[in-house]
Write a protein that holds these residues in place. Structure first.
Motif, PDB file in Angstrom:
ATOM      1  N   ALA A 117      -3.675  -5.212 -15.815  1.00  0.00           N
ATOM      2  CA  ALA A 117      -3.337  -6.195 -14.777  1.00  0.00           C
ATOM      3  C   ALA A 117      -4.307  -6.160 -13.598  1.00  0.00           C
ATOM      4  N   GLY A 118      -5.250  -5.222 -13.613  1.00  0.00           N
ATOM      5  CA  GLY A 118      -6.259  -5.195 -12.559  1.00  0.00           C
ATOM      6  C   GLY A 118      -5.918  -4.302 -11.391  1.00  0.00           C
ATOM      7  N   LYS A 119      -5.369  -3.114 -11.684  1.00  0.00           N
ATOM      8  CA  LYS A 119      -5.020  -2.192 -10.596  1.00  0.00           C
ATOM      9  C   LYS A 119      -6.260  -1.715  -9.850  1.00  0.00           C
ATOM     10  N   SER A 120      -7.366  -1.527 -10.555  1.00  0.00           N
ATOM     11  CA  SER A 120      -8.563  -0.956  -9.926  1.00  0.00           C
ATOM     12  C   SER A 120      -9.092  -1.826  -8.791  1.00  0.00           C
ATOM     13  N   LEU A 121      -9.065  -3.135  -8.959  1.00  0.00           N
ATOM     14  CA  LEU A 121      -9.547  -4.021  -7.906  1.00  0.00           C
ATOM     15  C   LEU A 121      -8.724  -3.890  -6.630  1.00  0.00           C
ATOM     16  N   CYS A 122      -7.473  -3.451  -6.782  1.00  0.00           N
ATOM     17  CA  CYS A 122      -6.583  -3.326  -5.627  1.00  0.00           C
ATOM     18  C   CYS A 122      -7.064  -2.268  -4.642  1.00  0.00           C
ATOM     19  N   TYR A 123      -7.874  -1.315  -5.107  1.00  0.00           N
ATOM     20  CA  TYR A 123      -8.458  -0.347  -4.170  1.00  0.00           C
ATOM     21  C   TYR A 123      -9.963  -0.544  -4.018  1.00  0.00           C
ATOM     22  N   GLN A 124     -10.618  -1.093  -5.045  1.00  0.00           N
ATOM     23  CA  GLN A 124     -12.066  -1.243  -4.960  1.00  0.00           C
ATOM     24  C   GLN A 124     -12.475  -2.237  -3.881  1.00  0.00           C
ATOM     25  N   LEU A 125     -11.753  -3.333  -3.768  1.00  0.00           N
ATOM     26  CA  LEU A 125     -12.076  -4.317  -2.740  1.00  0.00           C
ATOM     27  C   LEU A 125     -11.804  -3.783  -1.332  1.00  0.00           C
ATOM     28  N   PRO A 126     -10.608  -3.214  -1.063  1.00  0.00           N
ATOM     29  CA  PRO A 126     -10.401  -2.621   0.263  1.00  0.00           C
ATOM     30  C   PRO A 126     -11.419  -1.522   0.584  1.00  0.00           C
ATOM     31  N   ALA A 127     -11.821  -0.751  -0.442  1.00  0.00           N
ATOM     32  CA  ALA A 127     -12.779   0.336  -0.205  1.00  0.00           C
ATOM     33  C   ALA A 127     -14.085  -0.181   0.372  1.00  0.00           C
ATOM     34  N   LEU A 128     -14.471  -1.396   0.014  1.00  0.00           N
ATOM     35  CA  LEU A 128     -15.715  -1.974   0.511  1.00  0.00           C
ATOM     36  C   LEU A 128     -15.518  -2.736   1.819  1.00  0.00           C
ATOM     37  N   LEU A 129     -14.269  -2.905   2.237  1.00  0.00           N
ATOM     38  CA  LEU A 129     -13.969  -3.624   3.469  1.00  0.00           C
ATOM     39  C   LEU A 129     -13.597  -2.695   4.619  1.00  0.00           C
ATOM     40  N   LEU A 130     -12.966  -1.563   4.299  1.00  0.00           N
ATOM     41  CA  LEU A 130     -12.515  -0.637   5.332  1.00  0.00           C
ATOM     42  C   LEU A 130     -13.690   0.168   5.900  1.00  0.00           C
ATOM     43  N   GLU A 131     -13.517   0.657   7.113  1.00  0.00           N
ATOM     44  CA  GLU A 131     -14.596   1.375   7.783  1.00  0.00           C
ATOM     45  C   GLU A 131     -14.875   2.726   7.129  1.00  0.00           C
TER      46      GLU A 131
ATOM     47  N   ARG B 277      -2.166  14.977   4.988  1.00  0.00           N
ATOM     48  CA  ARG B 277      -2.134  15.349   6.405  1.00  0.00           C
ATOM     49  C   ARG B 277      -3.471  15.942   6.846  1.00  0.00           C
ATOM     50  N   ARG B 278      -4.087  16.755   5.985  1.00  0.00           N
ATOM     51  CA  ARG B 278      -5.395  17.355   6.327  1.00  0.00           C
ATOM     52  C   ARG B 278      -6.467  16.285   6.508  1.00  0.00           C
ATOM     53  N   LEU B 279      -6.344  15.185   5.789  1.00  0.00           N
ATOM     54  CA  LEU B 279      -7.350  14.134   5.823  1.00  0.00           C
ATOM     55  C   LEU B 279      -7.135  13.158   6.981  1.00  0.00           C
ATOM     56  N   GLY B 280      -6.152  13.429   7.833  1.00  0.00           N
ATOM     57  CA  GLY B 280      -5.940  12.576   8.985  1.00  0.00           C
ATOM     58  C   GLY B 280      -4.975  11.439   8.752  1.00  0.00           C
ATOM     59  N   ARG B 281      -4.194  11.557   7.674  1.00  0.00           N
ATOM     60  CA  ARG B 281      -3.143  10.597   7.349  1.00  0.00           C
ATOM     61  C   ARG B 281      -3.663   9.157   7.138  1.00  0.00           C
ATOM     62  N   PRO B 282      -4.576   8.984   6.161  1.00  0.00           N
ATOM     63  CA  PRO B 282      -5.036   7.631   5.847  1.00  0.00           C
ATOM     64  C   PRO B 282      -3.936   6.820   5.162  1.00  0.00           C
ATOM     65  N   VAL B 283      -4.164   5.542   4.999  1.00  0.00           N
ATOM     66  CA  VAL B 283      -3.253   4.677   4.246  1.00  0.00           C
ATOM     67  C   VAL B 283      -3.231   5.142   2.795  1.00  0.00           C
ATOM     68  N   VAL B 284      -2.069   5.062   2.161  1.00  0.00           N
ATOM     69  CA  VAL B 284      -1.903   5.506   0.780  1.00  0.00           C
ATOM     70  C   VAL B 284      -1.614   4.305  -0.116  1.00  0.00           C
ATOM     71  N   LEU B 285      -2.298   4.254  -1.249  1.00  0.00           N
ATOM     72  CA  LEU B 285      -2.010   3.277  -2.291  1.00  0.00           C
ATOM     73  C   LEU B 285      -1.732   4.037  -3.574  1.00  0.00           C
ATOM     74  N   ALA B 286      -0.498   3.976  -4.061  1.00  0.00           N
ATOM     75  CA  ALA B 286      -0.103   4.633  -5.308  1.00  0.00           C
ATOM     76  C   ALA B 286      -0.034   3.583  -6.407  1.00  0.00           C
ATOM     77  N   LEU B 287      -0.653   3.870  -7.547  1.00  0.00           N
ATOM     78  CA  LEU B 287      -0.740   2.914  -8.649  1.00  0.00           C
ATOM     79  C   LEU B 287      -0.152   3.498  -9.922  1.00  0.00           C
ATOM     80  N   THR B 288       0.624   2.709 -10.635  1.00  0.00           N
ATOM     81  CA  THR B 288       1.161   3.166 -11.914  1.00  0.00           C
ATOM     82  C   THR B 288       1.605   1.979 -12.754  1.00  0.00           C
ATOM     83  N   ALA B 289       1.563   2.174 -14.063  1.00  0.00           N
ATOM     84  CA  ALA B 289       2.123   1.185 -14.990  1.00  0.00           C
ATOM     85  C   ALA B 289       3.351   1.759 -15.669  1.00  0.00           C
ATOM     86  N   THR B 290       3.735   2.969 -15.286  1.00  0.00           N
ATOM     87  CA  THR B 290       4.824   3.676 -15.954  1.00  0.00           C
ATOM     88  C   THR B 290       5.679   4.362 -14.906  1.00  0.00           C
TER      89      THR B 290
END
Length: 274
Positions: free
Chosen positions: A56-70, A175-188
């Motif tokens: 269904a295209g889960k990878s694009l859901c993080y790949q596009l933001p990864a290139l847009l976020l600072e 928490r060690r990483l400074g509490r970035p936004v989290v995106l959890a992906l699963t098909a199951t």
């Protein structure tokens, strides 16, 4: 400690930039509605859990933001083969990426570590086990992480058949990483799995996007067969009638080797992988 990057604002006009990236970098004219919904949540700074069918295209859901976020994006995956596949595809598109896992040769691992330390890697792939390594976490903290992606997130569920203990440490790393936004992906994931993922990550306010798991092109059937000999005979009948390619899953390596040998003996073109 890494700076708190969770509330870093998305760059202005990111929606128009997204469309340009989608077309020019990834070769797609449009997103599916579920992909767009997930990406909008992420870009708004919302922790998100996406349940999307395989393909269904889960990878694009993080790949596009990864290139847009600072900051950079960290992808935690339990499957080295899948990680390598995504890494290599992004690298072929000219996107600066790095991967760190135990299967790497020393020279490759050194190059990846350097890219992580100097901040040149826009997307970093790793396993949950590697994420528990203090030195690796320290390297990651050298530059802000804006998005942490948990692929195959159902592995966090303690009662799941794919449970990996190291997944339970992601909350600490978060928490060690400074509490970035989290995106959890699963098909199951069952409703219990979803609740457990939120509990283990301590993210009870996650946005949940359920894209639907129904696959109209799939059919399921069960044959009740009493003996191994009858099972193999049925398999040969199915293989002989098959149009195109098929996959046979077994519970053990020994069984896979035996069935592969039987198929080859009967003139089938078969390959073995385990």
């Amino acid at each position: 400690a890494a700076p708190d990057v969770k509330h870093v604002a998305a760059p202005p006009h990111w929606a128009s930039k997204l469309q340009t990236l989608l077309r020019r970098r990834f070769g797609h004219d449009h997103l599916r509605p579920s992909q767009e919904e997930v990406i909008r949540h992420v870009m708004a700074g919302h922790d998100t859990l996406a349940l999307m069918a395989t393909g269904a295209g889960k990878s694009l859901c993080y790949q596009l933001p990864a290139l847009l976020l600072e900051g950079r994006t960290l992808v935690v995956s339990p499957l080295v083969a899948l990680m390598k596949d995504q890494h290599d595809k992004l690298r072929a598109l000219g996107i600066p990426v790095a991967q760190r896992h135990s299967s790497q040769l020393a020279a490759e691992a050194e190059r990846a570590s350097q890219a992580i330390q100097d901040g040149s890697a826009r997307i970093v792939f790793t396993t949950p086990e590697r994420l528990t390594t203090p030195g690796f976490l320290q390297d990651l903290c050298a530059h802000p992480v804006s998005l942490l992606v948990v692929d195959e997130a159902h592995c966090i569920a303690e009662w799941g058949h794919d449970f990996r203990p190291a997944f339970l440490e992601i909350g600490t790393a978060l928490r060690r990483l400074g509490r970035p936004v989290v995106l959890a992906l699963t098909a199951t994931a069952t409703p219990d799995d979803v609740a457990d993922v939120m509990r283990q990550l301590d993210l009870t306010d996650m946005q949940v996007v359920h894209a639907g798991l129904y696959r109209p092109n799939l059919r399921h059937a069960v044959d009740h067969i009493d003996s191994e000999a009858a099972q193999q005979a049925r398999l040969l009948t199915l293989a002989n009638a098959l149009q195109g390619q098929g996959i046979v899953y077994t519970s053990t390596v020994k069984a896979a080797e035996a069935i592969h040998a039987r198929l080859v003996e009967n003139g089938e073109s078969a390959a073995l992988y385990h």
